[in-house]
Design an enzyme around this catalytic site. Structure first.
Site, PDB file in Angstrom:
ATOM      1  N   CYS A  15     -41.851  36.398  27.733  1.00 46.56           N
ATOM      2  CA  CYS A  15     -41.994  37.219  26.523  1.00 46.56           C
ATOM      3  C   CYS A  15     -43.371  37.873  26.482  1.00 46.56           C
ATOM      4  CB  CYS A  15     -41.812  36.336  25.292  1.00 46.56           C
ATOM      5  SG  CYS A  15     -42.054  37.229  23.756  1.00 46.56           S
ATOM      6  N   CYS A  51     -46.142  39.124  21.985  1.00 50.51           N
ATOM      7  CA  CYS A  51     -47.551  39.140  21.623  1.00 50.51           C
ATOM      8  C   CYS A  51     -48.296  39.153  22.953  1.00 50.51           C
ATOM      9  CB  CYS A  51     -47.946  37.927  20.783  1.00 50.51           C
ATOM     10  SG  CYS A  51     -48.048  36.386  21.704  1.00 50.51           S
ATOM     11  N   CYS A  88     -44.710  32.617  26.888  1.00 53.68           N
ATOM     12  CA  CYS A  88     -43.531  31.892  26.453  1.00 53.68           C
ATOM     13  C   CYS A  88     -42.366  32.281  27.346  1.00 53.68           C
ATOM     14  CB  CYS A  88     -43.193  32.210  25.001  1.00 53.68           C
ATOM     15  SG  CYS A  88     -44.357  31.490  23.843  1.00 53.68           S
ATOM     16  N   CYS A 124     -40.591  32.843  18.987  1.00 56.10           N
ATOM     17  CA  CYS A 124     -40.997  33.077  17.608  1.00 56.10           C
ATOM     18  C   CYS A 124     -40.341  34.337  17.045  1.00 56.10           C
ATOM     19  CB  CYS A 124     -42.523  33.168  17.523  1.00 56.10           C
ATOM     20  SG  CYS A 124     -43.170  34.716  18.163  1.00 56.10           S
ATOM     21  N   LYS A 159     -41.545  37.177  16.373  1.00 54.85           N
ATOM     22  CA  LYS A 159     -41.913  38.408  17.092  1.00 54.85           C
ATOM     23  C   LYS A 159     -41.038  38.597  18.319  1.00 54.85           C
ATOM     24  CE  LYS A 159     -46.186  36.921  17.631  1.00 54.85           C
ATOM     25  NZ  LYS A 159     -46.194  35.685  16.833  1.00 54.85           N
TER      26      LYS A 159
HETATM   27  S1  SF4 Z   1     -45.837  33.458  20.720  1.00 54.65           S
HETATM   28 FE1  SF4 Z   1     -43.904  34.570  20.259  1.00 54.65          FE
HETATM   29  S2  SF4 Z   1     -44.325  36.717  20.773  1.00 54.65           S
HETATM   30 FE2  SF4 Z   1     -45.947  35.483  21.728  1.00 54.65          FE
HETATM   31  S3  SF4 Z   1     -45.208  35.138  23.835  1.00 54.65           S
HETATM   32 FE3  SF4 Z   1     -44.537  33.379  22.568  1.00 54.65          FE
HETATM   33  S4  SF4 Z   1     -42.469  33.882  21.839  1.00 54.65           S
HETATM   34 FE4  SF4 Z   1     -43.425  35.790  22.579  1.00 54.65          FE
END
Ligand code: SF4
Length: 1020
Positions: free
Chosen positions: A48, A51, A56, A84, A86
Site C-alpha cells: 500500500c 500514505c 503495509c 487503514c 486511507k
Molecule cells: S498506514 Fe494505511 S495508508 Fe499507510 S501504508 Fe498502511 S494501510 Fe496504507
C-alpha cells in the site's frame, strides 16, 4: 499455477497490454496471479502507498480488470494485516471522477480562472522543454527549481536526476521538515537514517516520542504499534497531547510543545548521573573520550585538520578542537585522535606501552590517506571473525517465523586500554605550549547538567520526579542477560518541526547510543539494507551514473549562506528562502519549477510560498488531480495511482521487509507512471540516462524494474574481512562475489511471481551478514553500504565500502562532539554538543508576545483518514472527517466562550484561519492543537482551492527556522483564538466560503460528497 507458468502468462499479458497501449483496461495482473477467487477475479499482493510512510502489505481484489477492494494481507508480518481507512479508500481515489486523465495547459493568466485545455503528451513535453530551455539560456540551470513531496514512489526524480539534468542545486523538499532533519543530524552522529528504530522487534521499553503511530503512519504503525506497545514491559509516551495510546502508557511525559531537546538532555543527565550508560560502548564507539583543547584557534585547526568527502565527491575540511597527533608532533597524523588511558601504567607493567605515554590514539584515516590502519586503535588486535562471535537475539513476543538476528558480543578493548571519560589533562603541543584538555564526555555531562530534571521541569512543564522516573525506566536494563539495552527511541516528527530540529535529533541519537541501544534488537538501526533498489525509495530516480550534481553546481544553492551546513548536506536547498527568491530574484532569479508530489503548504509560510508560485514564468506540476498547487501551474501532467504501477519496495525504516508495489490495473486514459514521463523528458532534453549503453540510452520501465532488483542474487555479496595484530593490518580478505560477476536471481516478473507465491521477505534472511546481524559498527556492516555508499560508489568511485569497524563520520565514531557542526559553525561552540533553545515565538523566548497571543499552537498530529493534505476529496474519508479541528482544553474553551463544534478564528501576527473547536482534556490549558494543510477540493472556483481559509502554516513566521537545516517553526508559537461569528466572518457565515459565498463541505450529509463516488467512464 506454478511460478514458471505464472511468469510465462505474465509476460504474455504484459506484452498484450503494451500492444494495446492506453486503449486497454486489462490489468497487467489480471488472470495471472495465483490466488484466483472466480473466473474473472484475482487477488494481487502488493504494498500500500495510501500514505507515504510504511510498507503495509495489502491485497487488491481485481474483478474484470477493475480494482474493487483493498484488504489487509495477514501474511504481511511487518504490518500484521493492517489496512487503514486511507488504504481501503484507495479505490475511491483511483476511480475518482476528478482524476486527471490528460496533460493540460493553462490558457488564462495566473490569478484568473486557468482555462485548462487538454493537450497531447507531445505538445506538453515540447512546451516544457522549450520553456525550461529558454529560462536556462537566460538565467542558468539554477533558475529552475524542483520540488518533491514525501516518498510516494512517483516523486523522487526532483531530488536527484532532475537536478542533474537541469543542472540546478535548487530542490525544495518536504523532507526538510519530515525526517530529513533526523537524517541530516544522524549523518553527523553515526550514519544516514540511524534514527530509524526496529520497533517490530518488540523492545522491552517502548518509547513513543512525539507522535501517535497507532493512528496512522510512521514506519511501523497502526496494528504493529498497538501490539508493540501493549506487549512491552514499559511504555513511555512523550507528547504534549494525550494521544490514543497515551492513556495506556506507564509514563506520560506531557512536555510543552517544542521542548523535546530539553527533555532529551534531562534524560541524558539522569542516565549519566546514575551510571546507566553502556560504559564500553561509550568508550569504544563514541568520541566521548576524545580530548577537547579549547586553546586552538582557526589558523591552528586549519593547519592541523584534514579533508573528508561530501556526497557529491568533493571535499570539506575537518577543523577541530579535538586533540590529534598532528597537534602534538611535527608531521603527526591529523587522523589520530588522542585519548587518556586510565590503564596505561597497568598495561606498561604487562609490556604494552603507548607511543605517547599515558595517551593512546584512535586512527580515523578512513580513506587510507596516510596508512591503512584507519578504524583501529593503537596496538589493537582485531579480527572480523572475532567481531561476529555472539549469539542469537533473545527478543520475546516476536511473531511466529520472525527471524531473531545475530547479536555479536560487545568486543572489549584489546589491549585493555581504559579511555578516560572524566578529568583534565596537560598536553604539550608541537609549538611548545602546554595546554589543558578534557574529554568530550566532560562537556557532554556539563551540557546535560544544564538541563537537569529540576531545570528541565521549568522548561517542559513536567515535574522533575516524573522526568527522573521515565528516564530511569528507559535506561535501566530489564533483562541484563541479553547483553543489550531495552530498545531504542521511536521519535517522530514533532522534534523536527522547529528551530531545534537538528539539535533535538542529535540529543536523542546520542542518548540511544550511550544507553547501548544503537543497532541492537529493538534499537535504532537505520534504514533496512537489502540488495534491491527499494531501499532507495524509488528506482526511477536514480539514473546510472548520476546522483547529486557536481560541487560547482551544488554550492550555488539558495540559502547556503544563511545555512552553511546545507553545503555539507547537499540534499535540499532551503524551501522558505526559495519561495521568497521566486518573488525577489535575490541572489539570482528562480523562474521555473518542476513539482512532483510536493506540497507548498507543508512548510514555510504558506502565503509566502503561494506568492512565489504565482510569480513564476513557468511551472509544471505532476499530479493525480487539481490541487492548490496546480492552480498556479502552466502545465499539468497526469500521473498513475499506486494500484496502477510497479515498484520494488523495502522498508524505509528498520522493519526489514522486502516486497513490491504491483500493478493491478491500468492507469486511466493518458495518465502515466512518472518515471516514464521523466524518461521522455530526458530524451527530449538530450540527457543520456544510461550512458553505459549507447543502444539503450533511455531505457523503458521494464528495464528499470529489472535493473532495480539485479543485485538480488544467489551469489554471496562482496565483503571484506580484516585481521589486525598489534595495530598492523596483517590481512584484508575480499570475500563473496565481485559486484560485476553477480548473477541476478530474478527478472522483475519472476520477482513479482515469487512475491505473490510466498509474500514478503525478511531482510535478515536475505542478507544475514548485513541486516541479519546487529552491532554492525563492530563487524563493519555500518560502513559497508547504505544509501550514501551507493551514491558514492556508483557515481564517483570513492565508495568507502571497506567493512571496517566504526561509523562513517569524520572520527569514525558516534559523534557526541560533532566535527561537522564545529567546522561549519566554528564561532559557536555551544552547538558542538547537543543543545536546546526556546522556540523563537513562544512564551519562554517572547513573554511580551504572550500578552496578546496567549496560547501555544501545536499541529501535525496524525489523523486516521488523511495523510497530510491528501484524501480530502474522497467521499468516505471526508464523510468521516469533514472539517479541520482545533483541539482546545474545555476550561480554555469556556474562558473564551467557545463550545464544541464552533468555528473559531486562530490568529497570529502572520495570518489567521478557521477550524472547528474540538474540546479535549488531553491538551494542556495553554496549548491548542490545530490540524495542518487543509484545503477544499470542492472550491474549484478559487485559485488555491481554499487553502487560504484553513491551512495552518499561514500562521507561521517564514524566517523562524532551524539554523542548520532550515526546518520551519511549525509548532510552538503563540496565537490567539476567538469564536467565528456572523459578524466577524466573510459572508456573515462562520463556515469558510469560496469567494462567491459557496460554503465548504462541512457536514457528512453534504450532497456534494456523492459527486465524488467512483466513476469508470473516461478511463479508456
Ligand atoms: S498506514 Fe494505511 S495508508 Fe499507510 S501504508 Fe498502511 S494501510 Fe496504507
Amino acid at each position: 499455477m506454478s511460478r514458471r507458468s505464472f511468469v510465462k502468462t505474465a509476460a504474455i499479458t504484459a506484452g498484450a497490454a503494451a500492444a494495446l497501449g492506453a486503449q486497454t483496461t486489462t490489468a497487467f495482473a489480471e488472470s495471472t496471479y495465483p490466488e484466483v477467487i472466480g473466473n474473472d477475479t484475482v487477488v494481487v499482493k502488493t504494498c500500500c502507498r495510501g500514505c507515504g510512510k510504511m510498507e503495509c502489505g495489502v491485497k487488491v481484489i481485481v474483478q474484470n480488470g477493475r480494482a474493487i477492494r483493498v484488504e489487509g494481507d495477514e501474511g504481511a508480518w511487518q504490518s500484521m494485516g493492517n489496512c487503514c481507512t486511507k488504504s481501503q479508500s484507495s479505490i475511491q481515489a483511483a476511480y475518482h471522477p476528478d482524476r486527471l486523465h490528460y496533460p493540460m495547459k493553462r490558457t488564462n493568466p495566473k490569478g484568473e480562472e486557468p482555462g485548462w485545455v487538454r493537450i497531447s503528451w507531445d505538445e506538453a513535453l515540447d512546451t516544457i522543454v522549450d520553456n525550461l530551455r529558454e529560462i536556462t539560456n537566460k538565467y542558468g540551470g539554477e533558475s529552475i527549481a524542483c520540488q518533491v513531496g514525501t516518498s510516494r514512489i512517483w516523486c523522487m526524480h526532483s531530488e536527484s536526476i532532475l537536478k542533474n539534468m537541469l543542472e540546478t542545486p535548487n530542490n525544495i523538499e518536504a523532507w526538510q521538515i519530515c525526517k530529513g532533519p533526523r537524517h541530516f543530524a544522524g549523518t553527523m552522529v553515526s550514519g544516514f537514517g540511524c534514527s530509524w528504530m526496529e520497533t517490530i522487534e518488540r523492545p522491552k521499553v517502548y518509547v513513543q516520542w512525539g507522535g501517535a503511530s497507532e493512528m496512522s503512519n510512521y514506519d511501523d504503525s497502526c496494528r504493529t504499534t498497538v501490539d508493540v506497545a501493549s506487549r512491552a514491559d514499559v511504555h513511555i509516551s512523550v507528547d504534549p497531547r494525550m494521544a490514543n495510546m497515551g492513556k495506556e502508557a506507564d509514563f506520560w511525559q506531557h512536555l510543552h510543545p517544542q521542548t523535546d531537546g530539553a527533555l532529551a538532555l534531562a534524560w541524558t543527565n539522569v542516565v549519566i548521573e546514575n551510571n546507566l550508560y553502556d560504559d564500553l560502548y561509550v568508550k569504544k564507539w563514541t568520541n566521548a573520550p576524545f580530548l577537547v583543547c579549547e586553546d586552538f584557534d582557526d589558523a591552528w585547526m586549519d593547519e592541523n585538520g584534514f579533508p573528508t568527502i561530501r556526497t557529491d565527491g568533493s571535499y570539506w575540511q575537518v577543523k577541530t578542537r579535538l586533540l590529534k597527533e598532528s597537534d602534538i608532533v611535527e608531521g603527526g597524523s591529523p587522523y589520530k585522535f588522542l585519548v587518556y588511558d586510565n590503564n596505561w601504567e597497568e598495561l606498561a607493567k604487562q609490556g604494552v606501552t603507548h607511543q605517547y605515554g599515558a595517551f593512546t590514539w584512535f586512527n580515523a584515516d578512513q580513506e587510507g590517506n596516510i596508512d591503512d590502519t584507519g578504524g583501529f586503535w593503537e596496538g589493537e588486535n582485531y579480527s572480523t571473525a572475532k567481531a561476529y562471535e555472539g549469539r542469537e537475539a533473545a527478543q520475546e513476543n516476536l511473531l511466529p517465523g520472525q527471524t531473531q538476528g545475530w547479536v555479536p558480543d560487545l568486543l572489549p578493548f584489546d589491549p585493555a586500554i581504559d579511555p578516560a571519560l572524566e578529568g583534565e589533562f596537560e598536553v604539550t603541543l608541537k609549538d611548545g605550549r602546554t595546554v589543558k584538555v578534557k574529554p568530550v564526555w566532560e562537556h557532554y555531562k556539563a551540557r546535560a547538567a544544564e538541563f537537569a530534571p529540576e531545570i528541565a521541569a521549568e522548561i517542559t512543564g513536567i515535574p522533575a520526579q516524573e522526568i527522573i522516573d521515565a528516564a530511569t525506566a528507559y535506561a535501566t536494563r530489564i533483562d541484563p542477560e541479553t547483553g543489550y539495552g531495552n530498545g531504542g527511541i521511536q521519535y517522530m516528527l514533532a522534534i523536527e518541526h522547529g528551530t531545534n530540529a537538528i539539535q533535538n535529533a542529535r540529543a536523542l541519537d546520542n542518548l540511544v547510543g550511550i544507553t547501548g541501544n544503537f543497532d541492537t534488537p529493538g534499537g535504532n538501526r537505520g534504514p533496512t539494507i537489502v540488495p534491491i533498489d527499494g531501499d532507495l525509495q524509488g528506482f526511477g530516480a536514480w539514473a546510472p551514473g548520476a546522483s547529486t550534481p557536481p560541487a560547482e553546481i551544488n554550492l550555488k544553492q539558495i540559502g547556503i549562506e544563511k545555512f552553511p551546513l546545507l553545503g555539507w548536506w547537499q540534499y535540499w536547498c532551503d524551501g522558505p528562502t526559495i519561495y521568497e527568491t521566486m518573488v525577489s530574484s535575490d541572489p539570482y532569479p528562480v523562474r521555473a519549477l518542476w513539482n512532483e508530489s510536493g506540497n507548498f503548504m507543508s512548510f514555510a509560510n504558506t502565503t509566502t510560498a503561494w506568492e512565489g508560485l504565482l510569480s513564476l514564468d513557468f511551472f509544471v506540476d505532476l499530479n493525480l488531480w487539481h490541487a492548490p498547487s496546480t492552480d498556479a501551474a502552466d502545465i499539468i501532467l497526469p500521473v498513475a495511482h499506486w494500484i496502477e504501477l510497479n515498484s520494488p519496495r523495502a522498508s524505509q525504516g528498520s522493519a526489514g521487509a522486502m516486497g513490491a508495489t504491483v500493478k493491478c490495473v491500468q492507469p486511466p486514459a493518458e495518465a502515466r507512471y512518472d518515471p516514464e514521463i521523466v524518461m521522455d523528458f530526458a530524451k527530449r532534453w538530450g540527457y543520456e540516462w544510461n550512458p553505459s549503453d549507447p543502444d539503450n540510452l533511455w531505457p523503458d520501465i521494464q528495464w528499470q524494474l529489472d535493473d532495480s532488483i539485479k543485485l538480488l542474487s544467489d551469489d554471496e555479496w562482496p565483503y571484506q574481512e580484516w585481521t589486525v595484530e598489534n595495530g598492523k593490518v596483517v590481512k584484508c580478505e575480499q570475500k563473496g562475489t565481485p559486484l560485476a560477476e553477480m548473477k541476478p536471481k530474478y527478472t522483475w516478473d519472476e520477482y513479482v511471481a515469487e512475491f505473490q507465491a510466498n509474500g514478503w521477505w525478511q531482510a535478515k534472511d536475505v542478507d544475514p551478514k548485513q541486516w541479519g546481524t546487529y552491532r554492525r559498527y563492530q563487524t563493519g556492516g555500518i560502513r559497508a553500504r547504505n544509501r550514501e555508499w551507493a551514491r558514492l560508489d556508483y557515481t564517483v568511485g570513492k565508495g568507502i565500502a571497506d567493512w571496517k569497524p566504526g561509523f562513517r563520520t569524520p572520527t569514525m565514531k558516534q559523534e557526541i562532539w560533532s566535527t561537522v557542526m564545529e567546522a561549519h559553525h566554528p564561532d559557536d561552540p555551544s552547538q558542538f554538543i547537543p543543545n536546546w533553545h526556546p522556540a523563537p515565538h513562544d512564551y519562554q523566548a517572547e513573554p511580551e508576545r504572550a500578552k496578546e497571543y496567549p496560547l501555544t499552537v501545536t499541529t501535525g498530529r496524525r489523523i486516521p483518514v488523511y495523510f497530510h493534505s491528501e484524501h480530502r476529496q474522497l467521499p468516505w474519508t471526508r464523510e468521516l472527517w469533514p472539517v479541520p479541528r482545533v483541539e482546545i482544553n474545555p476550561q480554555t474553551a469556556e474562558e473564551y466562550g467557545i463550545e464544541q463544534g464552533d468555528w473559531v478564528w486562530i490568529e497570529t501576527e502572520w495570518g489567521k484561519i478557521r477550524e472547528v473547536a474540538d474540546l479535549y482534556y488531553g491538551v494542556p490549558k495553554n496549548v491548542i492543537n490545530c490540524e495542518h494543510t487543509w484545503w477544499y477540493p470542492e472550491l474549484s472556483q478559487d485559485a488555491g482551492h481554499g487553502f487560504q481559509l484553513s491551512a495552518v502554516n499561514q500562521l507561521i513566521d517564514n524566517s523562524a527556522q532551524d539554523p542548520h537545516c532550515g526546518s520551519s517553526n511549525l509548532r510552538g508559537y503563540l496565537a490567539k483564538i476567538y469564536k467565528a461569528t456572523p459578524e466577524n466572518s466573510p459572508f456573515n457565515n462562520p463556515v469558510p466560503c469560496a469567494s462567491d459565498g459557496t460554503p465548504i463541505i462541512h457536514t457528512s450529509d453534504d450532497p456534494r460528497l456523492k459527486e465524488w463516488l467512483p466513476t469508470y467512464e473516461g478511463r479508456e
